[in-house]
Design an enzyme around this catalytic site. Structure first.
Site, PDB file in Angstrom:
ATOM      1  N   CYS A 188     -13.994   1.281   9.493  1.00 46.44           N
ATOM      2  CA  CYS A 188     -14.658   2.408  10.283  1.00 46.44           C
ATOM      3  C   CYS A 188     -14.759   2.369  11.547  1.00 46.44           C
ATOM      4  CB  CYS A 188     -16.163   2.733   9.508  1.00 46.44           C
ATOM      5  SG  CYS A 188     -16.116   2.900   7.700  1.00 46.44           S
ATOM      6  N   MET A 231     -24.192   5.079   7.793  1.00 50.26           N
ATOM      7  CA  MET A 231     -24.213   3.530   8.157  1.00 50.26           C
ATOM      8  C   MET A 231     -24.793   2.797   6.990  1.00 50.26           C
ATOM      9  SD  MET A 231     -23.404   0.906   9.670  1.00 50.26           S
ATOM     10  CE  MET A 231     -23.875  -0.667   9.431  1.00 50.26           C
ATOM     11  N   ASP A 257       0.771  -1.416  -0.086  1.00 46.09           N
ATOM     12  CA  ASP A 257      -0.246   0.026  -0.043  1.00 46.09           C
ATOM     13  C   ASP A 257       0.849   1.314  -0.172  1.00 46.09           C
ATOM     14  OD1 ASP A 257      -2.428   1.543  -0.142  1.00 46.09           O
ATOM     15  OD2 ASP A 257      -2.503   1.443   2.306  1.00 46.09           O
TER      16      ASP A 257
HETATM   17 CA    CA Z   1      -4.273   2.859  -0.110  1.00 46.92          CA
END
Ligand code: CA
Length: 748
Positions: free
Chosen positions: A661, A700, A349
């Protein structure tokens, strides 16, 4: 000044207002969206740009130093050094820097925006891509624009419903919305001039959180979604009409189809053996796009691979161009000039989307026009921006995935001891948050130093177990697709007792020598961007809620104020009349603000995450009082019957679906609910919330496409077991506290 939003009662009011607004606007959206959405060039404009305000053009941004009171573009000017010539606030006067005004952003989600200030008006964005124009001297609202992003879009955003700012150009304000639209607004009234869809495939989870950039009648915008399986690209639109001028893809598509542009042929030869196009490939340009007026070039900061694990994406090896690269593109034609790949075959990443800055500096006895970046991978790069030649690549944080950059080949030398593709999990620095994320760095040409909001937060990497066992990758449409074992992350973290704790600090880094001049460590690793001024000040807000000014030369703390709210946004400074202002948004969120909740944002965890724009000037006259405590204890959880196997399954599902989240390991911060602290009503409605989407307007989503009723039972059982575990720790700690100490803790 007692801040109007900082009590729990009023926070509830704010939420109700926001909920009511979204619901009311949803109806408006149904009625008006077809007339607003322009897909054909001949559709007439809905309004005209302002003739009196927001009158920024390319020449004015190039000449930004002549009007140092303005902040004309994302990083002040095209060079994006975030260095202001203003010196009224200096080492002598800073003791008198006080709050002049504040503006309620009507949100408890993350705030990341760089405002633009021109002609006495501040243009800024809040959560959910809402735009505000306010009087830069008084904070009085002039207009606002809510693009009515549907609530279920929160689920498609990897890292909160944030926005980093607008562009202002020739009387219009350009906002790119979370749901992928680019909108031109009249700078004086906020009326929509045009609105266009920038997303090529709306069945995929594309989102936009970045600020558009403008130059020479073109507005440039990319997008995000790399974790969800998308293909990255950048588009250039005509500022007046919204017509597409060019589009540059950053990774190749389906090889059975023609290449969209010749650069894709080059790129395709570096992807081998896989079916990356089905997942998307990644390479999203979600943050930095920098324009160079000297050469009419835009530099694109390209993101990570999708999925993260390269053996899944490209099992035959290869560099996977243009992932994790800086790509220089002709701003008029969209043709590539050069590229430099920071992380060939990205596996971690390691985006190269971090803010880039341009400078003219002497390198090895020769004046060079350079571009600088501190991407996630931990190395600080200085390149000749005319040719792409690598000039410097030194580590600016602790790095263990590679030993160094080979300056002959320009390639990193990977550390074989940290190769998790061997089948053994490894902890790696930098982790996926990077050594530096989107939080802006700044450069002071007088000290020659770059001030980086640095972070060291390792992650344990292990290839997804399905892939390890069967060689098949489990692709989840619209879900997280990293290829890394997030479902077992708590277990994996436990397997590595030598894992260092995360930390965050500001570092004063010499881009040419690679030497660190000073650092100051913060209480949390997730902090704000930096601002430098000609008075040799460096400003930064942090997760502790403090907004601090340092001496640029030695890091001495010269001034600080407790805002009682965690900060991730970058400060800016500007002038109106004969006064200098320093402005910063407070309100945490973003990747770590969500996944690590309380740990990454202690001030907001304690006092609530009530977003405001705070603006300071000398003798501003206002102060910020300590608000009431917002944090509450974990209530005694209900008794739930569940087997160990069900709790384990719930833990894995929680890690794959909920944790991004609501917090990895259930540490959800104040930007989203901490599920250990659910109210009786939430307990009762748990299944309706997760499977019927009753709170969709608040962000949500309905997860019935992803989770069965039995999955939800398992997740509930896991949350319940975590709540019991942490509730007992909490109660034991209370029992151990002596009565007098308990009294003072409550009074604090
Ligand atoms: Ca990313």
């Amino acid at each position: 000044m007692a801040h109007p939003t900082l009590s729990r009662k009023q926070a509830t009011v704010v939420n109700v207002i926001a909920l009511g607004t979204i619901a009311a606007l949803a109806l408006v959206s149904v009625l008006s969206s077809t007339s607003l959405e322009r897909s054909e060039a001949e559709t007439p404009m809905l309004a005209a740009p302002s003739a009196t305000v927001g009158l920024i053009d390319t020449q004015r941004i190039v000449a930004a130093d002549e009007a140092p009171g303005d902040w004309l573009a994302y990083g002040r000017d095209y060079g994006e050094q975030r260095f202001s010539p203003l010196t009224q606030v200096n080492k002598q006067t800073i003791k008198d820097l006080e709050l002049a005004w504040s503006f309620d952003m009507y949100t408890n989600r993350g705030l990341e925006a760089s405002p633009i200030v021109v002609d006495g008006i501040m243009y800024m964005t809040g959560s959910w891509s809402v735009v505000f124009a306010v009087d830069a001297k008084t904070g009085e609202e002039i207009w606002s624009y809510d693009p009515e992003v549907p609530g279920d879009w929160a689920r498609k955003a990897c890292c909160d419903v944030v926005n980093r700012g607008v562009a202002v150009y020739e009387g219009a304000v350009y906002i790119a919305t979370l749901d992928g639209y680019l909108v031109s607004l009249n700078a004086e009234t906020g009326e929509v001039i045009w609105r266009i869809n920038t997303i090529i495939d709306r069945t995929r989870a594309y989102t936009i959180t970045g600020a558009p950039r403008v130059a020479n009648g073109r507005v440039f915008i990319g997008n995000g979604g790399g974790e969800f399986g998308v293909r990255g690209y950048v588009s250039a639109y005509d500022t007046k009409t919204g017509d597409l001028d060019w589009r540059f893809f950053t990774v190749p598509g389906d090889p059975s189809k023609p290449f969209e542009h010749p650069e894709m042929e080059t790129a395709a030869s570096t992807w081998k053996g896989g079916e990356w196009w089905k997942i998307g490939g990644g390479g999203t340009v979600w943050n930095s796009i920098v324009y160079d007026a000297d050469t009419d070039t835009v530099f694109l900061g390209v993101g990570n691979g999708s999925p993260w694990t390269r053996t899944i994406r490209s099992p035959g090896g290869g560099d996977n161009l243009f992932l994790s690269s800086i790509v220089a593109v002709n701003a008029s034609t969209g043709k590539m000039r050069w590229y430099y790949q920071t992380t060939p075959g990205d596996n971690w990443d390691y985006t190269a989307v971090q803010d880039m800055m341009l400078a003219d500096m002497e390198v090895d006895g020769k004046m060079r026009k350079v571009i600088m970046q501190a991407p996630k991978n931990g190395f600080f790069y200085v390149l000749d921006r005319q040719t792409g030649e690598l000039l410097r690549a030194n580590p600016y944080v602790t790095v263990n995935w590679a030993t160094h950059i080979d300056m002959e080949t320009g390639r990193p030398v990977e550390n074989p001891d940290k190769d998790f593709l061997t089948g053994e999990s490894k902890w790696i620095l930098p982790g996926p948050l990077g050594g530096h994320n989107w939080q802006s760095m700044s450069y002071n040409p007088n000290t020659g130093l770059v001030y980086i909001p640095a972070l060291e937060n390792p992650l344990v990497f292990d290839v997804e177990h399905d892939f390890k066992a069967t060689g098949r990758f489990k692709y989840i449409e619209g879900g997280w697709n990293t290829g890394v074992e997030f479902g077992r992350i708590m277990e994996l973290l436990g397997e590595h007792p030598d894992l260092p704790a995360g930390k965050g600090y500001i570092t004063a880094f010499d881009p040419l020598t690679g030497k660190t001049h000073w650092t100051r460590e913060h209480g949390t690793h997730w902090n704000g961007g930096t601002l430098s001024t000609a008075a040799d000040l460096v400003f930064q807000g942090n997760g502790d809620g403090y907004f601090v000014a340092y001496d640029a030369k030695n890091g001495d703390e010269l001034w600080k104020v407790n805002t009682y709210t965690s900060i991730i946004a970058p400060p800016i400074t500007y002038g109106v009349g004969d006064e200098q202002y320093v402005a910063i948004q407070v309100g945490s969120g973003g990747a770590a603000g969500l996944t690590e909740g309380d740990l990454a944002m202690p001030a907001s965890a304690k006092y609530g995450n009530f977003g405001r724009m705070l603006v300071f000037k000398l003798n501003g006259g206002l102060s910020i009082d300590e608000p009431e405590h917002w944090a509450r204890e974990i209530p005694e959880p209900p008794i739930v019957e569940a087997s160990a196997a069900q709790i384990q399954l719930g833990s894995e599902l929680y890690g794959e679906v909920c944790g991004f989240c609501h917090g990895i390991g259930v540490y959800g911060g104040p930007a989203v609910p901490d599920l250990r602290k659910m109210s009786e009503q939430t307990h009762r409605m748990f299944n309706e919330i997760v499977l019927e989407g009753v709170l969709e307007d608040r962000g949500m989503s309905n997860f019935s496409d992803r989770l069965s009723a039995s999955d939800v039972d398992s997740i509930y059982a896991y949350i319940n077991s975590r709540a019991w575990q942490d509730y007992k720790v909490q109660e034991d700690a209370k029992a151990e506290v002596k009565p007098e100490a308990q009294t003072s803790a409550l009074a604090n």
